[in-house]
Design an enzyme around this catalytic site. Structure first.
Site: not given
Length: 575
Positions: A10, A15, A118, A231, A233, A243, A246, A277, A348, A378, A389, A395
């Site tokens: 990955g 990674g 957020f 989840q 979104h 997407l 947000e 969310r 999402h 993830e 989440r 991130l």
């Protein structure tokens, strides 16, 4: 046989960050990053909104403790609080480190990193690069892979984890370009293969997000954790599912129904559009169910609601969220400066994944660990997100636990020898698997079976779930799985055979999908993103624990392990 000290499968944020950390810690180690796309094309590049950290650049009252509480409350108290403490304490440090690497964050007037509001966060703590944050971070990390001499095997597909006597010894992979098979051995193997949004029919995830790492882990006999927590979104652009970040609501956009009402006042009056969310997705679904959704001609009773940016003004839209405006304009011809965007929830993010401890080492059971096997990002479940989440924590998880897992791998491989592997046995088995797929005289095309499977996952295991629906869904999914042995491939060649890759990815989706559905059926409560219409309350007495699902051809075995609670006692979750 190929060999390196460390294999990382990955090339996304987790990674790449792990590879950079290993190289920084011990420059003499040989590190391989294997990715089925080029690392720059990893799905991390699509992350828009930002990365959370209590830098206090905008809000001096913020703290890591406040960030931790928001994260645990957002998780509906299923997050492991020791992991959340690491995540939130290390956040400011990793963001400054990214800045020193050259990540181009958006700035305040005085030059400090800008921070925005957020969903679910009680302070303005999300650092961002306009609405292309993942892109900005990943580019710098991949540049650093080159700088540190990491070996990048891009466009290689990993088919199997080589796991013997509870020790990860390497992987079996083939080159997509020409079908060349290779066994690669190493002192440690790390999976950072991302999510599985493509198990569903409407997702913000890219076409490569097929859960390969999770399926490979499950097929090796290891458990997957908390797979029922998927989840949605709230703001997927209708009808394409792409997407709308947000960040748009963080900058002040409204959610309105066909009557023009800001309906979040009825569901989360204190946070409105910036509720977590899971709550926002359910609110939108309820509005649509109640007939307050809209059709494309504006008439009521349709399948979507609106995200309204018009009051923000052109200048703010174009400077703060230009990419979102561009997506809506390019994909469905909506000019968000003049008209609202049609949106509905889209799959999402996967809260569950490969169970790991806080050093990234993979668990073989509730209390056992696998030698030489690590995971982060993830695809892993260190459980900082629990049942739901918060935006801009993903991130952060990739960077914090990518770095931490990298450091732990660098320590682990010191003074260890390369394992011995019977290379020919694995290559022979893989060639037989590929050959039988190519020669199958089936009656179904891959797309037909995949579409049927994705529709079943969406219809039977969506925003709202119940026992009757999921039992039907499980039967349906198992029927569709039988069709896998009856798919046929037109392309019999070895050169860039994308049809073969799709067949292997479909196997991954089916394994993962069955584990999601079974885990969801067994959890008889509503918590976070897992919302049962037949068990509407959270049940801490019975289900304040993590699901551990074990895959076998005979069926899926479900066990549980306790949640780590160190700071915040569970209480009712209200916004």
């Amino acid at each position: 046989m190929l060999e390196h000290d460390v294999i990382i499968v990955g090339g996304g944020l987790a990674g790449s960050r792990a590879a950079v950390e290993i190289a920084r810690t011990n420059p003499s180690l040989s590190i391989a990053v294997i990715a089925k796309t080029h690392p720059i094309r990893s799905h991390s590049v699509a992350a828009q909104g930002g990365i959370a950290a209590s830098l206090k650049n905008v809000d001096s009252a913020d703290s890591w403790q406040a960030h931790a509480f928001d994260t645990v409350k957002g998780s509906d108290y299923l997050a492991d609080q020791d992991a959340v403490e690491i995540l939130t304490k290390e956040a400011p440090d990793v963001v400054i480190d990214l800045e020193h690497m050259g990540v181009l964050f958006s700035r305040l007037d005085d030059g400090r990193i800008a921070q925005r509001a957020f969903g679910g966060h009680s302070h303005n703590r999300t650092c961002y690069a306009a609405d292309k944050t993942g892109h900005a971070i990943l580019h710098e990390l991949v540049n650093n892979l080159r700088r540190y001499g990491v070996h990048i095997y891009d466009e290689w597909y990993v088919m199997r984890l080589i796991l013997e006597e509870n020790q990860a010894k390497g992987v079996l992979m083939f080159r997509i370009l020409d079908g060349q098979m290779e066994v690669m051995r190493a002192k440690a193997v790390m999976f950072a293969t991302g999510g599985y949004g493509r198990a569903f029919n409407t997702t913000s995830n890219d076409y490569a997000s097929t859960g390969d790492g999770l399926a490979i882990t499950a097929l090796a006999g290891l458990p997957l954790e908390d797979m029922e927590f998927v989840q949605f979104h709230p703001t997927g652009l209708y009808p394409v599912g792409v997407l709308i970040s947000e960040a748009v609501r963080g900058e002040g956009a409204y959610l309105i129904n066909c009557e023009g009402d800001r309906f979040m006042a009825n569901y989360a009056p204190s946070r409105m559009e910036l509720a977590p969310r899971d709550i926002t997705s359910r609110a939108i679904t309820r509005e649509v169910r109640a007939g307050r959704g809209a059709h494309r001609d504006g008439s009521p009773g349709g399948p979507f609601v609106y995200l309204d940016l018009r009051h923000m003004g052109k200048e703010k839209i174009m400077s703060r969220v230009p990419f979102c405006w561009e997506e809506a304009h390019r994909l469905i011809g909506v000019d968000a400066v003049k008209e609202p965007m049609p949106i509905r929830p889209t799959i999402h993010y996967s809260m569950g994944g490969i169970p790991v401890n806080t050093d990234g080492q993979v668990r073989s059971s509730g209390d056992g660990l696998v030698e030489g096997f690590f995971a982060a990002g993830e695809s892993a479940c260190v459980s900082v997100h629990g049942a739901n989440r918060l935006g801009s924590n993903s991130l952060l998880e990739c960077v914090v636990f990518g770095r931490r897992t990298g450091a732990s791998i660098a320590r682990y491989v010191e003074n260890r020898k390369l394992p011995s592997i019977d290379e020919q046995r694995y290559i022979k088995e893989a060639k037989q698997q590929i050959q039988s797929l190519l020669e199958q005289p089936g009656e179904y095309r891959i797309n037909q079976v995949r579409q049927e499977f994705q529709d079943a996952m969406t219809d039977y295991c969506g925003v709202f779930r119940n026992e009757e629906l999921m039992k039907q869904g499980l039967e349906k999914v198992q029927q569709i799985q039988h069709k896998y042995s009856q798919i046929y491939l037109d392309d019999k060649g070895s050169c860039w055979n994308t049809e073969l890759i799709e067949a292997l990815e479909l196997r991954s989706l089916m394994v993962v999908g069955q584990m999601i559905m079974t885990s969801a059926l067994n959890r008889q409560e509503s918590r976070g993103a897992h919302c049962r219409e037949d068990y509407t309350e959270r049940d801490d007495e019975k289900y304040l624990q993590h699901t551990m699902a074990y895959y076998s051809a005979a069926g899926i075995d479900i066990q549980y392990r306790p949640v780590t609670i160190t700071m915040f006692e569970p209480k009712e979750r209200k916004y």
